[in-house]
Design an enzyme around this catalytic site. Structure first.
Site, PDB file in Angstrom:
ATOM      1  N   LEU A 121       0.862  -1.169   0.000  1.00 38.44           N
ATOM      2  CA  LEU A 121       0.000   0.000   0.000  1.00 38.44           C
ATOM      3  C   LEU A 121       0.903   1.224   0.000  1.00 38.44           C
ATOM      4  O   LEU A 121       1.692   1.423   0.933  1.00 38.44           O
ATOM      5  CB  LEU A 121      -0.891   0.023   1.241  1.00 38.44           C
ATOM      6  N   ARG A 160       3.261  17.929  10.750  1.00 39.33           N
ATOM      7  CA  ARG A 160       1.862  17.894  10.333  1.00 39.33           C
ATOM      8  C   ARG A 160       1.788  17.620   8.838  1.00 39.33           C
ATOM      9  O   ARG A 160       2.202  18.440   8.014  1.00 39.33           O
ATOM     10  CB  ARG A 160       1.169  19.219  10.666  1.00 39.33           C
ATOM     11  N   GLY A 218       5.000  -4.624 -10.255  1.00 35.57           N
ATOM     12  CA  GLY A 218       4.091  -5.188 -11.242  1.00 35.57           C
ATOM     13  C   GLY A 218       2.705  -4.569 -11.215  1.00 35.57           C
ATOM     14  O   GLY A 218       2.071  -4.391 -12.263  1.00 35.57           O
ATOM     15  N   ILE A 219       2.219  -4.248 -10.012  1.00 37.85           N
ATOM     16  CA  ILE A 219       0.911  -3.597  -9.893  1.00 37.85           C
ATOM     17  C   ILE A 219       0.947  -2.226 -10.547  1.00 37.85           C
ATOM     18  O   ILE A 219       0.023  -1.837 -11.282  1.00 37.85           O
ATOM     19  CB  ILE A 219       0.489  -3.494  -8.423  1.00 37.85           C
ATOM     20  N   GLU A 231      21.456   1.117 -10.293  1.00 35.06           N
ATOM     21  CA  GLU A 231      21.641  -0.336 -10.353  1.00 35.06           C
ATOM     22  C   GLU A 231      22.707  -0.713 -11.377  1.00 35.06           C
ATOM     23  O   GLU A 231      23.537  -1.594 -11.125  1.00 35.06           O
ATOM     24  CB  GLU A 231      20.312  -1.013 -10.676  1.00 35.06           C
ATOM     25  N   SER A 258       6.896  14.617  -9.392  1.00 38.36           N
ATOM     26  CA  SER A 258       7.221  13.451  -8.574  1.00 38.36           C
ATOM     27  C   SER A 258       7.844  12.394  -9.463  1.00 38.36           C
ATOM     28  O   SER A 258       7.328  12.090 -10.536  1.00 38.36           O
ATOM     29  CB  SER A 258       5.976  12.887  -7.889  1.00 38.36           C
ATOM     30  N   ASP A 304       8.050   2.352 -13.692  1.00 45.11           N
ATOM     31  CA  ASP A 304       6.924   1.444 -13.937  1.00 45.11           C
ATOM     32  C   ASP A 304       6.101   1.888 -15.140  1.00 45.11           C
ATOM     33  O   ASP A 304       5.605   1.054 -15.907  1.00 45.11           O
ATOM     34  CB  ASP A 304       6.033   1.372 -12.692  1.00 45.11           C
ATOM     35  N   ALA A 342       5.019  10.408 -16.472  1.00 42.59           N
ATOM     36  CA  ALA A 342       4.823  10.043 -15.072  1.00 42.59           C
ATOM     37  C   ALA A 342       5.412  11.067 -14.119  1.00 42.59           C
ATOM     38  O   ALA A 342       4.838  11.334 -13.049  1.00 42.59           O
ATOM     39  CB  ALA A 342       5.422   8.667 -14.800  1.00 42.59           C
ATOM     40  N   GLY A 361       2.604  12.689  -6.440  1.00 43.77           N
ATOM     41  CA  GLY A 361       2.558  11.465  -5.653  1.00 43.77           C
ATOM     42  C   GLY A 361       2.932  10.256  -6.480  1.00 43.77           C
ATOM     43  O   GLY A 361       3.921  10.246  -7.195  1.00 43.77           O
TER      44      GLY A 361
END
Length: 324
Positions: free
Chosen positions: A13, A29, A41-42, A197, A257, A263, A297, A302
């Site tokens: 999540l 805050r 993958g999601i 990587e 972001s 992805d 993207a 977010g």
């Protein structure tokens, strides 16, 4: 009919928020959080659906968090295949510091896996890929959960065989195994990685496009994959096969972001391959599609991923070069 199968072994999540300033000591805050289903993958499947694809997504889910995760997938355009695991699905947190524009991304571990879970997951992936049909494109993306053997991507590639076109985007020991212990019958079609990587694999900085392409083509020659893609941030991505060396560069866009850029790239790249017969992949078209989606993207807040309209507008402004 599904055109893409994604696999998420360690979903999460994803909770994102922002604060006026991030500093140690005082209570911070935060804005009202945004919660979305995530994991490599999601996110690929969600981005593919936004781009007009018809993805099927396997996700290993457990506990109350897993149930909430599954509920959030409703209405995303993704057909979800839940793979039950013991324990709780993990949560990740991303907080933006409005004072600096910096983003803090906190990643938690997932539940432990056993060899029995691995074997069952491998069989499920093979069954789902067969249901899509010959030339299926399967994306294995994201980190592996604790306890899973590093060689799982190679075992999956071996089981799927040449007809199962496997794209792997992973990290840590699984990535190390792919590049350090390649096997001719266990190589994915595509291996994708980011710049950090790739520099970790090379053991040195890769200061320019040529250096990244040299590494990518060396990995292909070593048998790590038939095609290797390396992301280079604002410079776009490079791609190498045994015969091709390509670089796709996006136009300048405002970065809101960076979450989901990789992805979104993989989603567009995989959808482009899904429209071609096995062995007839148009690598240039796939690289351009992925580059446009990645640039789209970073324009969204977010973990929103890419927007199809932005990707379509950006695509003609991307440049492609064949490199020596």
């Amino acid at each position: 009919m599904h055109d893409l199968l994604t696999v998420t072994l360690n979903p999460a999540l994803d909770v994102s928020s922002a604060a006026d300033r991030i500093e140690a000591g005082p209570k911070l805050r935060l804005d009202a959080p945004v919660t979305e289903p995530g994991g490599g993958g999601i996110n690929v499947a969600r981005a593919a659906a936004k781009l007009g694809g018809h993805p099927r997504a396997i996700a290993a889910l457990g506990g109350v968090t897993g149930a909430r995760f599954a509920a959030l997938m409703a209405g995303t355009g993704v057909s979800l295949a839940e793979f039950p695991v013991p324990g709780e699905t993990r949560q990740n947190l991303a907080v933006t510091d409005r004072a600096t524009g910096g983003q803090f991304r906190l990643q938690m571990p997932g539940p432990d896996w056993t060899p029995a879970l691995e074997a069952t997951m491998e069989a499920l992936i093979a069954t789902e890929a067969a249901a899509i049909g010959p030339g299926a494109v399967i994306v294995l993306s994201g980190s592996q959960p604790p306890g899973m053997r590093a060689g799982f991507p190679q075992a999956l590639a071996r089981r799927l065989g040449p007809a199962g076109r496997l794209i792997v985007d992973t990290s840590g020991p699984a990535l190390d195994a792919l590049v350090s212990r390649p096997a001719p019958d266990a190589a994915p079609l595509v291996l994708r990685m980011d710049q950090a990587e790739s520099e970790g694999i090379a053991g040195r900085p890769l200061p320019d496009i040529a250096a990244s392409l040299d590494l990518a083509q060396a990995l292909v020659a070593r048998g790590a994959a038939a095609c290797v893609v390396i992301a280079r941030g604002a410079e776009g991505s490079v791609l190498a096969t045994a015969r091709q060396r390509l670089h796709a560069r996006p136009p300048h866009v405002e970065v809101v972001s960076k979450i989901g850029a990789g992805d979104s790239f993989t989603a567009a790249f995989a959808l482009s391959l899904a429209g071609k017969a096995p062995g007839a992949e148009d690598w240039a078209a796939a690289l351009l599609a992925g580059t446009a989606a990645a640039a789209a993207a970073v324009m969204t807040p977010g973990s929103e991923l890419c927007r199809a309209s932005d990707a379509a507008e950006i695509a003609p402004r991307c440049t492609l070069a064949a490199c020596d």
